[in-house]
Design a protein around this motif. Structure first.
Motif, PDB file in Angstrom:
ATOM      1  N   VAL A 380       1.115  -0.976   0.111  1.00 32.28           N
ATOM      2  CA  VAL A 380      -0.175  -0.148  -0.028  1.00 32.28           C
ATOM      3  C   VAL A 380       1.061   1.422  -0.210  1.00 32.28           C
ATOM      4  CG1 VAL A 380      -1.810   1.815   1.569  1.00 32.28           C
ATOM      5  CG2 VAL A 380      -1.933  -1.526   1.150  1.00 32.28           C
ATOM      6  N   ARG A 381       2.181   1.374   0.520  1.00 28.59           N
ATOM      7  CA  ARG A 381       2.921   2.468   0.632  1.00 28.59           C
ATOM      8  C   ARG A 381       3.420   2.517  -0.091  1.00 28.59           C
ATOM      9  NH1 ARG A 381       3.139   0.899   6.486  1.00 28.59           N
ATOM     10  NH2 ARG A 381       5.340  -0.622   5.732  1.00 28.59           N
ATOM     11  N   LEU A 382       4.160   1.374  -1.361  1.00 29.77           N
ATOM     12  CA  LEU A 382       3.967   1.701  -2.481  1.00 29.77           C
ATOM     13  C   LEU A 382       3.603   1.965  -3.696  1.00 29.77           C
ATOM     14  CD1 LEU A 382       7.380   0.720  -4.494  1.00 29.77           C
ATOM     15  CD2 LEU A 382       5.649  -1.191  -4.064  1.00 29.77           C
ATOM     16  N   ILE A 383       2.544   1.913  -2.952  1.00 31.70           N
ATOM     17  CA  ILE A 383       1.357   2.167  -4.076  1.00 31.70           C
ATOM     18  C   ILE A 383       1.031   4.025  -3.841  1.00 31.70           C
ATOM     19  CG2 ILE A 383      -0.867   2.432  -5.132  1.00 31.70           C
ATOM     20  CD1 ILE A 383       0.759  -0.037  -6.643  1.00 31.70           C
ATOM     21  N   GLU A 384       0.857   4.138  -2.639  1.00 26.59           N
ATOM     22  CA  GLU A 384       0.542   5.796  -2.303  1.00 26.59           C
ATOM     23  C   GLU A 384       1.321   6.533  -2.940  1.00 26.59           C
ATOM     24  OE1 GLU A 384      -2.320   5.376   1.648  1.00 26.59           O
ATOM     25  OE2 GLU A 384      -0.360   5.210   1.287  1.00 26.59           O
ATOM     26  N   LYS A 385       2.950   5.875  -3.024  1.00 26.58           N
ATOM     27  CA  LYS A 385       3.752   6.987  -3.839  1.00 26.58           C
ATOM     28  C   LYS A 385       4.199   7.050  -5.113  1.00 26.58           C
ATOM     29  CE  LYS A 385       8.928   7.001  -3.843  1.00 26.58           C
ATOM     30  NZ  LYS A 385      10.350   6.488  -3.351  1.00 26.58           N
ATOM     31  N   GLU A 386       3.701   5.831  -5.337  1.00 26.79           N
ATOM     32  CA  GLU A 386       3.985   5.917  -7.423  1.00 26.79           C
ATOM     33  C   GLU A 386       2.513   6.913  -7.569  1.00 26.79           C
ATOM     34  OE1 GLU A 386       6.409   5.382  -8.174  1.00 26.79           O
ATOM     35  OE2 GLU A 386       7.337   3.660  -7.337  1.00 26.79           O
ATOM     36  N   ARG A 387       1.652   6.882  -6.763  1.00 27.73           N
ATOM     37  CA  ARG A 387       0.100   7.354  -7.955  1.00 27.73           C
ATOM     38  C   ARG A 387       0.221   8.796  -7.545  1.00 27.73           C
ATOM     39  NH1 ARG A 387      -3.737   6.744  -2.421  1.00 27.73           N
ATOM     40  NH2 ARG A 387      -3.172   8.522  -1.366  1.00 27.73           N
ATOM     41  N   GLU A 388       1.445   9.147  -7.107  1.00 27.19           N
ATOM     42  CA  GLU A 388       1.594  10.749  -7.707  1.00 27.19           C
ATOM     43  C   GLU A 388       2.106  11.165  -8.269  1.00 27.19           C
ATOM     44  OE1 GLU A 388       0.523  12.898  -5.285  1.00 27.19           O
ATOM     45  OE2 GLU A 388       0.077  10.870  -3.494  1.00 27.19           O
ATOM     46  N   SER A 389       3.347  10.259  -9.250  1.00 30.26           N
ATOM     47  CA  SER A 389       3.044  10.295 -10.715  1.00 30.26           C
ATOM     48  C   SER A 389       2.226  10.538 -11.590  1.00 30.26           C
ATOM     49  CB  SER A 389       4.305   9.300 -11.244  1.00 30.26           C
ATOM     50  OG  SER A 389       3.864   8.308 -11.524  1.00 30.26           O
ATOM     51  N   GLY A 390       1.035  10.791 -11.225  1.00 31.53           N
ATOM     52  CA  GLY A 390       0.188  10.889 -12.576  1.00 31.53           C
ATOM     53  C   GLY A 390      -0.535   9.206 -12.944  1.00 31.53           C
ATOM     54  N   VAL A 391       0.220   8.689 -12.759  1.00 34.86           N
ATOM     55  CA  VAL A 391       0.168   6.992 -13.388  1.00 34.86           C
ATOM     56  C   VAL A 391      -1.086   6.269 -12.571  1.00 34.86           C
ATOM     57  CG1 VAL A 391       1.003   4.810 -13.698  1.00 34.86           C
ATOM     58  CG2 VAL A 391       2.640   7.192 -13.803  1.00 34.86           C
ATOM     59  N   PHE A 392      -1.992   6.293 -13.541  1.00 32.07           N
ATOM     60  CA  PHE A 392      -3.408   5.250 -12.646  1.00 32.07           C
ATOM     61  C   PHE A 392      -2.795   3.364 -12.450  1.00 32.07           C
ATOM     62  CE2 PHE A 392      -4.889   9.475 -13.850  1.00 32.07           C
ATOM     63  CZ  PHE A 392      -5.349   9.942 -12.996  1.00 32.07           C
ATOM     64  N   LEU A 393      -3.036   3.041 -12.350  1.00 30.70           N
ATOM     65  CA  LEU A 393      -3.503   1.543 -11.902  1.00 30.70           C
ATOM     66  C   LEU A 393      -4.729   0.533 -12.334  1.00 30.70           C
ATOM     67  CD1 LEU A 393      -1.874  -0.408 -10.927  1.00 30.70           C
ATOM     68  CD2 LEU A 393      -2.761  -0.889  -9.091  1.00 30.70           C
ATOM     69  N   THR A 394      -4.786  -0.038 -12.997  1.00 28.41           N
ATOM     70  CA  THR A 394      -5.781  -1.142 -13.128  1.00 28.41           C
ATOM     71  C   THR A 394      -4.893  -2.890 -12.795  1.00 28.41           C
ATOM     72  OG1 THR A 394      -6.829  -0.113 -15.247  1.00 28.41           O
ATOM     73  CG2 THR A 394      -7.111  -2.453 -15.597  1.00 28.41           C
ATOM     74  N   VAL A 395      -5.362  -3.446 -12.047  1.00 27.53           N
ATOM     75  CA  VAL A 395      -5.894  -4.652 -11.540  1.00 27.53           C
ATOM     76  C   VAL A 395      -6.404  -5.250 -12.040  1.00 27.53           C
ATOM     77  CG1 VAL A 395      -5.329  -6.335  -9.476  1.00 27.53           C
ATOM     78  CG2 VAL A 395      -4.717  -3.313  -8.949  1.00 27.53           C
ATOM     79  N   LEU A 396      -6.379  -6.723 -12.417  1.00 30.89           N
ATOM     80  CA  LEU A 396      -6.888  -8.037 -12.876  1.00 30.89           C
ATOM     81  C   LEU A 396      -6.367  -8.717 -12.744  1.00 30.89           C
ATOM     82  CD1 LEU A 396      -6.064  -6.922 -17.236  1.00 30.89           C
ATOM     83  CD2 LEU A 396      -8.264  -6.118 -15.137  1.00 30.89           C
ATOM     84  N   GLY A 397      -7.366  -9.767 -11.552  1.00 27.34           N
ATOM     85  CA  GLY A 397      -7.232 -11.119 -10.627  1.00 27.34           C
ATOM     86  C   GLY A 397      -7.428 -11.653 -12.232  1.00 27.34           C
ATOM     87  N   PHE A 398      -6.694 -13.080 -11.423  1.00 34.12           N
ATOM     88  CA  PHE A 398      -6.855 -14.178 -12.136  1.00 34.12           C
ATOM     89  C   PHE A 398      -7.255 -15.575 -11.746  1.00 34.12           C
ATOM     90  CE2 PHE A 398      -5.290 -11.389 -15.539  1.00 34.12           C
ATOM     91  CZ  PHE A 398      -6.734 -11.720 -16.730  1.00 34.12           C
ATOM     92  N   GLY A 399      -7.311 -17.082 -12.028  1.00 30.28           N
ATOM     93  CA  GLY A 399      -7.129 -17.835 -11.112  1.00 30.28           C
ATOM     94  C   GLY A 399      -8.289 -18.005  -9.637  1.00 30.28           C
TER      95      GLY A 399
END
Length: 627
Positions: A380-399
């Motif tokens: 979570v901390r890693l993602i919170e830091k990275e989102r400040e760059s203006g890059v969005f995230l889509t998560v696709l779950g499998f299995g």
């Protein structure tokens, strides 16, 4: 001579006994590991000079039966150097290590897949294995292979969900929550029902079930990216209660008018993905997405297993064969360094950022991270830091079997993103083709809803679903507080169960009057028919300051059967969720009545998704013994 006659029959008896009662075979056991000393499942053990072969189980263990106390064996495993001429003997546990091949200069592509390099640290080969140290916190990965006596365990994880309760309006008039456009819960529970079992209660998120479907809401007008709608009707499972629907319809932007995309496919190729409903389905799904790309769009492919690496630099959407070839060449094996993959994917996206464009990382995984940053808090901390760059995230779950739904949810929530679960190719087509713009292009971010209920009309209320999206009242005006994103053409629907003023209810417990303050209701004739005021805040995709919208909802009197088809469908799906969760708030709802409501509200069913849901309801009813 007589002695010979006597000994000869005895000798024959010994020979016959050896055939009738052969000597007890030797048991030869062993373990196959990788250079990190992690077990390798699925390695083939072949006895040289014989047709005998076995495979290692999830613990990397194998067992052979032989008349000889020692055997010469060969060991093979995809993406590892084979071992030949190895001696394995009974009476001890024989340990063998496999290494990734040494890369050749002319095999750059294979090297990217087989020996992935991160920050100068190579995945261990035979040459550098002695210098390598096992990373801290390594856990044995989930392995899809299993033996008869050691079946693979189900390690799926879901966060605990406690149903939202009723609140007394005179005590707590404000209800605040973040929107949620995810629909992963619905396709995941479809997987359970299709396999003949009811889903775990905590896998059922009512808001994601409701928002899986499209609704015939009017398009927004003007410069506001979404339209706000409301409707009130009788509650079918609590006749004395009412239901309030609050809905948003995002502006639809044609694909040809979408800004250029800078996409990074972040693909989990660890050993846990080596199942038909994981990496093979993932490949087919991403190829569908590649077919939607335009020449101005660019795609890079980052993979991760024991480490992470870039296997395809940013490539134009016009070069579809090259992108598809990179996807098709992926192979699964090793542990799961998800944190390293996320870091490299965001770094790649930042380096090729398209100003004003659609910059997004698309993570495809079962969520079973076990090397490096792997705990929920770390990720979570890693993602919170990275989102400040203006890059969005889509998560696709499998299995299935080791699916980490809780981790996928947190990554999507904290990464300015969305979460879908791909259980079959039809779902991949729905998410990545039919809903391409909504899945991949954000039109509004940090969208929050706050509703102030009028105690003169509403005695109590309960929000159905959105348990993990509830916000504190003060979070509504705090622009630093993260909230959900709305994609092009997306719809969001929320239902409140309302206890009207003057209706007694066991759901509202009495509280003693306060000693030091008193709550009073304003006498305002103009507001006497107002049920509530809806406030919304949102930001532009690249903005930092929110914009406020308001809408008043006035009293409406209509029976459930007179409500719109979309209203009745959403209520039917909510009832389905409550029944699957065995919620204490399900009232008089049962499977028979729920199916009847849904059948009457199926309406325009483009794609047949509502008909499919009704079949799921019927199957769930049969499994619950309540048809």
């Amino acid at each position: 001579m007589k002695k010979l006659y006597v000994l000869f029959p005895a000798f024959l008896l010994l020979i016959l006994a050896s055939f009738i009662h052969p000597p007890k075979p030797f048991t030869i056991q062993g373990v196959v590991e990788d250079a990190w000393q992690l077990p390798l499942a699925g390695a083939e053990i072949r006895v040289e000079g014989a047709k005998t072969s076995v495979r290692t189980d999830k613990n990397g263990a194998f067992k052979l039966e032989s008349r000889d106390s020692c055997l010469t064996i060969s060991i093979t495993h995809a993406n590892y150097e084979p071992l030949v001429g190895q001696i394995a003997c009974a009476g001890a546990t024989n340990r063998f290590a496999l290494f990734v091949p040494e890369p050749k200069a002319e095999e750059e592509k294979d090297m990217a897949l087989m020996e992935i390099v991160v920050a100068g640290q190579a995945a261990p080969s035979r040459a550098n294995a002695k210098k390598s140290k096992q990373p801290a916190g390594v856990m044995a990965p989930y392995i899809p292979y299993s033996s008869d006596d050691a079946p693979a365990m189900n390690t799926e994880n879901y966060d605990v969900i406690v149903d939202n309760r009723f609140y007394a309006t005179n005590k707590e008039p404000l209800s605040t929550f973040s929107i949620d456009v995810d629909a992963a819960s619905y396709s995941n529970l479809r997987r359970f029902i299709s396999n003949g079992t009811l889903p775990p209660k905590d896998a059922v998120r009512i808001e994601e079930m409701i928002n899986y479907f499209t609704y015939e809401y009017p398009e927004p007008k003007g410069d506001v990216p979404f339209e706000t709608l409301s409707e009130i009707a009788a509650c079918p499972w609590q006749p004395s209660h009412q239901l309030l629907k609050v809905a948003l319809q995002g502006k639809r932007i044609p694909t040809e008018n979408l800004p250029a995309s800078n996409l990074v496919f972040l693909i989990d190729v660890s050993g846990s993905m080596d199942e038909p409903n994981k990496l093979p389905l993932l490949k087919s799904s991403f190829k569908l997405l590649v077919d939607q790309l335009r020449p101005q769009d660019k795609v890079a492919v980052v993979v991760y297993a024991g480490a992470a690496g870039l296997v395809l630099p940013p490539t134009s959407g016009a070069d579809k064969p090259r992108i598809k070839e990179a996807i098709e060449d992926l192979r699964a094996g090793g542990s799961t360094a998800g944190g390293e993959g996320i870091i490299l994917a965001y770094k790649t996206a930042r380096e090729h950022l398209v100003k004003g464009g659609n910059n997004r990382v698309i993570l495809a995984t079962d969520g079973d991270f076990n090397v490096g940053a792997s705990s929920d808090a770390e990720m979570v901390r890693l993602i919170e830091k990275e989102r400040e760059s203006g890059v969005f995230l889509t998560v696709l779950g499998f299995g299935m079997g080791n699916y980490k739904d809780n981790k996928m949810q947190q990554l999507a929530d904290k990464g300015n993103g969305n979460h879908a679960y791909i259980d079959n190719l039809s779902e991949a087509r729905k998410v990545l083709v039919n809903e391409f713009g909504g899945t991949l292009f954000t039109i509004a971010k940090d969208v929050k809803i706050q509703i102030e209920f009028n105690p003169a009309q509403v005695r109590g209320y309960r929000l159905l679903g959105y348990e993990n999206r509830v916000l504190a009242a003060e979070d509504f005006n705090d622009d630093k507080k993260d909230a959900g994103e709305l994609g092009s053409g997306h719809t969001v629907t929320a239902l409140y169960e309302i206890i009207p003023a003057g209706v007694n209810s066991p759901f509202l417990a009495s509280v003693d009057d306060l000693k030091y303050q008193q709550t009073t209701v304003k006498e305002n004739p103009s507001a006497s028919k107002e049920w509530c005021t809806i406030k919304l805040r949102y930001k532009q995709p690249s903005g930092t300051e929110s914009r406020l919208l308001e809408q008043v909802v006035k009293s409406q009197k209509q029976g459930f059967d007179q409500a719109s088809a979309d209203f009745r469908w959403a209520a039917s799906v909510a009832a389905f969720g409550m029944l699957l969760r065995d919620s204490e708030y399900k009232g008089s709802a049962d499977y028979r009545s729920m199916i009847r409501w849904a059948q009457a509200a199926s309406g325009k069913d483009t794609g047949g998704y509502r008909a499919e849901c009704i079949r799921m309801m019927e199957n769930a009813a049969a499994m619950a013994g309540n048809r």
